[in-house]
Design a protein around this motif. Structure first.
Motif, mmCIF file in Angstrom:
data_model
loop_
_atom_site.group_PDB
_atom_site.id
_atom_site.type_symbol
_atom_site.label_atom_id
_atom_site.label_comp_id
_atom_site.label_asym_id
_atom_site.label_seq_id
_atom_site.Cartn_x
_atom_site.Cartn_y
_atom_site.Cartn_z
ATOM 1 N N PRO A 1 -0.295 0.706 2.390
ATOM 2 C CA PRO A 1 -1.328 1.088 3.368
ATOM 3 C C PRO A 1 -1.219 2.551 3.800
ATOM 4 O O PRO A 1 -2.238 3.231 3.971
ATOM 5 N N GLU B 1 -3.246 -14.353 -3.731
ATOM 6 C CA GLU B 1 -2.345 -13.326 -3.197
ATOM 7 C C GLU B 1 -1.333 -12.910 -4.268
ATOM 8 O O GLU B 1 -0.548 -13.723 -4.762
ATOM 9 N N ASN C 1 7.461 6.942 4.133
ATOM 10 C CA ASN C 1 7.633 5.676 3.416
ATOM 11 C C ASN C 1 8.159 5.903 1.999
ATOM 12 O O ASN C 1 8.977 5.123 1.497
ATOM 13 N N HIS D 1 -9.501 -15.923 1.821
ATOM 14 C CA HIS D 1 -9.644 -14.461 1.778
ATOM 15 C C HIS D 1 -10.807 -13.984 0.905
ATOM 16 O O HIS D 1 -11.269 -12.852 1.056
ATOM 17 N N ASP E 1 3.843 -3.793 0.413
ATOM 18 C CA ASP E 1 2.507 -4.257 0.786
ATOM 19 C C ASP E 1 2.168 -4.004 2.252
ATOM 20 O O ASP E 1 1.020 -3.722 2.589
ATOM 21 N N GLU E 2 3.162 -4.114 3.116
ATOM 22 C CA GLU E 2 2.887 -4.040 4.546
ATOM 23 C C GLU E 2 2.993 -2.631 5.118
ATOM 24 O O GLU E 2 2.340 -2.309 6.119
ATOM 25 N N LYS E 3 3.807 -1.787 4.500
ATOM 26 C CA LYS E 3 4.042 -0.446 5.046
ATOM 27 C C LYS E 3 3.659 0.679 4.083
ATOM 28 O O LYS E 3 2.869 1.555 4.416
ATOM 29 N N CYS E 4 4.235 0.641 2.889
ATOM 30 C CA CYS E 4 4.135 1.786 1.988
ATOM 31 C C CYS E 4 2.730 1.967 1.414
ATOM 32 O O CYS E 4 2.154 3.065 1.485
ATOM 33 N N ARG F 1 7.522 -6.956 0.073
ATOM 34 C CA ARG F 1 6.719 -7.043 1.299
ATOM 35 C C ARG F 1 6.625 -5.687 1.988
ATOM 36 O O ARG F 1 5.579 -5.343 2.557
ATOM 37 N N TYR F 2 7.715 -4.922 1.945
ATOM 38 C CA TYR F 2 7.676 -3.572 2.511
ATOM 39 C C TYR F 2 6.587 -2.742 1.834
ATOM 40 O O TYR F 2 5.832 -2.025 2.500
#
Length: 221
Positions: free
Chosen positions: A110, A69, A133, A54, A105-108, A102-103
């Motif tokens: 962004p 990460e 969110n 990355h 990082d992946e949803k809230c 993970r929620y």
């Protein structure tokens, strides 16, 4: 027992909430470390070598071995240094904490980032998604002091962007995302979180963070 500073190295970027997660975890654990600020427009050879996939910060280097990460690094820190655990012992509660991290990082995160930095054409929809969110997070924190209960854990550190960065960024952009009227429980949590003495010491200075992102906002207009 705290690690010797020579064994632990963190490659980071000071305004980054992801780099700061690692700083907060190390401080909560009492781990000594050496910090190296990265210029992401001119990445160091060590960063490129340590995170060839990355090529991003943060990277934790422990005894010469790199871990990339931020959420992976947090779990590594928790498994390596046992004091002040970030994850609970109960398997279900551990799984739940991982889910919420993970929620975030992946949803809230962004959605919040899009709401803050989108142009006028796309902002209304982005703000609507960000608010939705935050409502989910508001329902999850309930009346707990922290997401995991009485002590700061993995989810609180993962949510530090919500608890600290969002207040600064919404002020710069003239938005009302996280307010006490809309989200009283989240605001109460953010106040508890940011006033914790170790967290307070580990967060970037508010005035410097404000100036950094204000300059970015001004340059983008």
């Amino acid at each position: 027992m705290a690690a010797d500073a020579g064994q632990v190295k963190l490659l980071g970027k000071w305004p980054s909430p992801f780099s700061n997660r690692v700083v907060l975890a190390l401080k909560l654990k009492g781990v000594q470390y050496n910090y190296f600020e990265e210029d992401l427009s001119n990445k160091s050879e060590e960063l490129l070598k340590s995170n060839p996939v990355h090529k991003k910060v943060p990277v934790l280097i422990h005894n010469g071995k790199p871990i990339a990460e931020s959420l992976v690094i947090l779990e590594y820190i928790d498994e390596t240094w046992k004091s002040n655990p970030l994850l609970p012992d109960d398997p279900y509660q551990r799984a739940s904490a991982r889910f919420w991290a993970r929620y975030l990082d992946e949803k809230c995160l962004p959605a919040l980032w899009d709401a803050i930095w989108s142009d006028e054409n796309g902002r209304a929809k982005a703000v609507e998604e960000a608010i939705a969110n935050l409502k989910i997070l508001e329902n999850e924190i309930k009346d707990k002091r922290f997401f995991g209960g009485e002590s700061i854990g993995l989810v609180d550190i993962a949510a530090s962007f919500v608890g600290y960065w969002v207040g600064i960024l919404q002020e710069i952009q003239g938005l009302e995302l996280l307010t006490v009227e809309k989200f009283p429980k989240l605001v109460k949590w953010s106040e508890e979180f940011t006033s914790h003495p170790v967290i307070k010491e580990g967060l970037p200075p508010r005035d410097e963070l404000f100036a950094f992102f204000n300059a970015r906002a001004t340059a983008s207009k």
